[in-house]
Write a protein that holds these residues in place. Structure first.
Motif, PDB file in Angstrom:
ATOM      1  N   ARG A 185       0.441   3.918   0.810  1.00 23.38           N
ATOM      2  CA  ARG A 185       1.876   4.095   1.064  1.00 23.38           C
ATOM      3  C   ARG A 185       2.140   4.650   2.464  1.00 23.38           C
ATOM      4  O   ARG A 185       3.167   4.355   3.077  1.00 23.38           O
ATOM      5  N   ALA A 186       1.216   5.469   2.960  1.00 26.16           N
ATOM      6  CA  ALA A 186       1.406   6.107   4.266  1.00 26.16           C
ATOM      7  C   ALA A 186       0.650   5.382   5.373  1.00 26.16           C
ATOM      8  O   ALA A 186       0.409   5.951   6.439  1.00 26.16           O
ATOM      9  N   ALA A 187       0.286   4.116   5.126  1.00 27.33           N
ATOM     10  CA  ALA A 187      -0.559   3.382   6.071  1.00 27.33           C
ATOM     11  C   ALA A 187       0.068   3.312   7.454  1.00 27.33           C
ATOM     12  O   ALA A 187      -0.624   3.473   8.476  1.00 27.33           O
ATOM     13  N   THR A 188       1.373   3.070   7.529  1.00 28.84           N
ATOM     14  CA  THR A 188       2.030   2.936   8.832  1.00 28.84           C
ATOM     15  C   THR A 188       1.944   4.224   9.632  1.00 28.84           C
ATOM     16  O   THR A 188       1.554   4.230  10.812  1.00 28.84           O
ATOM     17  N   ALA A 189       2.305   5.346   8.987  1.00 26.17           N
ATOM     18  CA  ALA A 189       2.266   6.631   9.684  1.00 26.17           C
ATOM     19  C   ALA A 189       0.838   7.007  10.070  1.00 26.17           C
ATOM     20  O   ALA A 189       0.589   7.504  11.178  1.00 26.17           O
ATOM     21  N   LEU A 221      -1.090   7.525  13.919  1.00 29.21           N
ATOM     22  CA  LEU A 221      -1.871   8.713  14.267  1.00 29.21           C
ATOM     23  C   LEU A 221      -3.320   8.375  14.597  1.00 29.21           C
ATOM     24  O   LEU A 221      -4.093   9.259  14.953  1.00 29.21           O
ATOM     25  N   GLY A 222      -3.683   7.107  14.432  1.00 24.49           N
ATOM     26  CA  GLY A 222      -5.058   6.703  14.718  1.00 24.49           C
ATOM     27  C   GLY A 222      -6.044   7.098  13.645  1.00 24.49           C
ATOM     28  O   GLY A 222      -7.256   7.247  13.914  1.00 24.49           O
ATOM     29  N   ALA A 223      -5.555   7.291  12.404  1.00 25.10           N
ATOM     30  CA  ALA A 223      -6.434   7.735  11.311  1.00 25.10           C
ATOM     31  C   ALA A 223      -7.322   6.579  10.852  1.00 25.10           C
ATOM     32  O   ALA A 223      -6.923   5.420  10.863  1.00 25.10           O
ATOM     33  N   THR A 224      -8.529   6.917  10.435  1.00 21.49           N
ATOM     34  CA  THR A 224      -9.460   5.945   9.872  1.00 21.49           C
ATOM     35  C   THR A 224      -9.355   5.998   8.357  1.00 21.49           C
ATOM     36  O   THR A 224      -9.557   7.064   7.756  1.00 21.49           O
TER      37      THR A 224
END
Length: 382
Positions: free
Chosen positions: A79-83, A87-90
């Motif tokens: 659900r939070a994939a866009t945010a 942020l450059g999260a893996t």
């Protein structure tokens, strides 16, 4: 739907008593769901692959807190994939996720929520030991309060203005998915809280009579009363036969009966089988009497004593509470109540919000909080 939540001191046999309660209900023809997170429940007690709630068998649902944790993290991540991408999260993969401490509480709450949506006559839940069980039952109300403070629902009405507000403030406003997630969590927590607060929900305390049992149950009663949860009679587990020709065994039984009397007025004694229960027939010997209609939790009442004492008194039943363990703090229109290791923040009744706290006392298991009307806020009569 009748719900019985079973807990007690660790090692008292609460899982066994919970299973016996569930089996007894099923044998009486009820549609029964048994919830447990104990992986050591013997398969011989009942076969959950063939149980259907009829024919004398309860349906057994084993709570897998690890699987629940992984599913929730992956769903949140999606659900939070866009945010997270910004942020450059893996992204985390299923196989690398390991359960965090405390996740078992949320798995139990989810299981209770799902049970509330089912078509059952009786739900029996095997809870963790006291005081963890009280903490679990308090979670829905606590988390909903945190959500309301951090993401007030009324702010969602300004969604259309959020981009403009972000430009004016120079900082990003909370994303839409954050509010949607908070609303979904609140809905799920409200369903669990409704089940816990239901008049047909009670807690059954299980204890093995001994030197520490009375103190443990006294603490448990105080914590459960703080959250206004009704209690069934105590199940005194593994009681020894009082008539025995063996002097050593009869002396031990007599000593145990002394501890049984200390557990309270309403106690059901369950026999010691001399072995670990392994079959449904063993469980049948350990079933407490069929639970009657749930008794309502004691009411919290406001007594008007302005004439002649000039105060209003909020009476809060807290059986088992001791004066040294009590804490009382007012914060705005809320009262922070502490009873031993338990704490609850409760809103003041509207009539008491225009008063100041002028004292409190504990007598006969009832906390009486005295409020004096604030002349600057109280309606004046001519």
């Amino acid at each position: 739907m009748r719900t019985i939540l079973v807990t007690g001191p660790g090692g008292a046999g609460r899982t066994t008593v919970a299973a016996a309660t569930a089996l007894g209900g099923a044998r009486r023809g009820q549609r029964v769901l048994f919830l447990t997170g104990d992986p050591a429940v013997p398969d011989g007690w009942f076969d959950d692959s063939s149980g259907d709630g009829d024919g004398g068998r309860p349906v057994v649902r084993r709570i897998d807190s690890g699987a629940h944790f992984r599913a929730e993290i992956l769903a949140f991540q999606e659900r939070a994939a866009t945010a997270l991408g910004l942020l450059g999260a893996t992204p985390l993969a299923d196989e690398e996720l390991t359960e965090l401490p405390g996740s078992d509480r949320f798995a139990l709450l989810r299981a209770l929520r799902d049970a509330a949506a089912g078509d059952w006559d009786l739900v029996v839940a095997d809870l963790p030991p006291v005081p963890d069980a009280v903490a679990v039952l308090a979670l829905p109300e606590q988390l909903r309060r945190y959500l309301r403070r951090l993401l007030p629902p009324e702010r969602q009405a300004a969604r259309a203005l959020r981009p403009m507000l972000a430009q004016l403030a120079g900082v990003p406003m909370p994303a839409e998915w954050l509010y949607e997630t908070a609303a979904r969590w609140d809905t799920e927590l409200a369903a669990v809280q409704a089940m816990i607060d239901d008049p047909e929900t009670t807690v059954r305390l299980v204890a093995e009579p001994g030197p520490a049992a009375a103190g443990a149950l006294r603490t448990a009663r105080a914590g459960l009363a703080l959250h206004r949860i009704a209690l069934d009679p105590v199940a005194a587990n593994r009681t020894l036969p009082t008539e025995s020709p063996d002097p050593w065994l009869s002396g031990l039984a007599a000593q145990q009966q002394t501890h049984v009397k200390a557990l309270g007025d309403q106690v059901h004694e369950l026999p010691h089988l001399g072995r670990d229960p392994r079959t449904a027939d063993d469980l049948a010997l350990l079933e407490p009497p069929a639970a009657p209609a749930a008794a309502p939790a004691p009411e919290w009442t406001v007594e008007d004593r302005r004439d002649p004492d000039g105060v209003l008194v909020w009476r809060i039943p807290l059986p088992g509470a001791a004066k040294p363990d009590l804490g009382l703090v007012r914060r705005g229109d809320e009262l922070v109540l502490t009873v031993g290791p338990f704490r609850r923040v409760v809103p003041l009744p509207s009539v008491l919000r225009r008063c100041t706290v002028s004292g409190a006392g504990l007598a006969d298991g009832v906390l009486s909080v005295r409020f004096t009307p604030d002349p600057d806020l109280w309606p004046r009569t001519r």
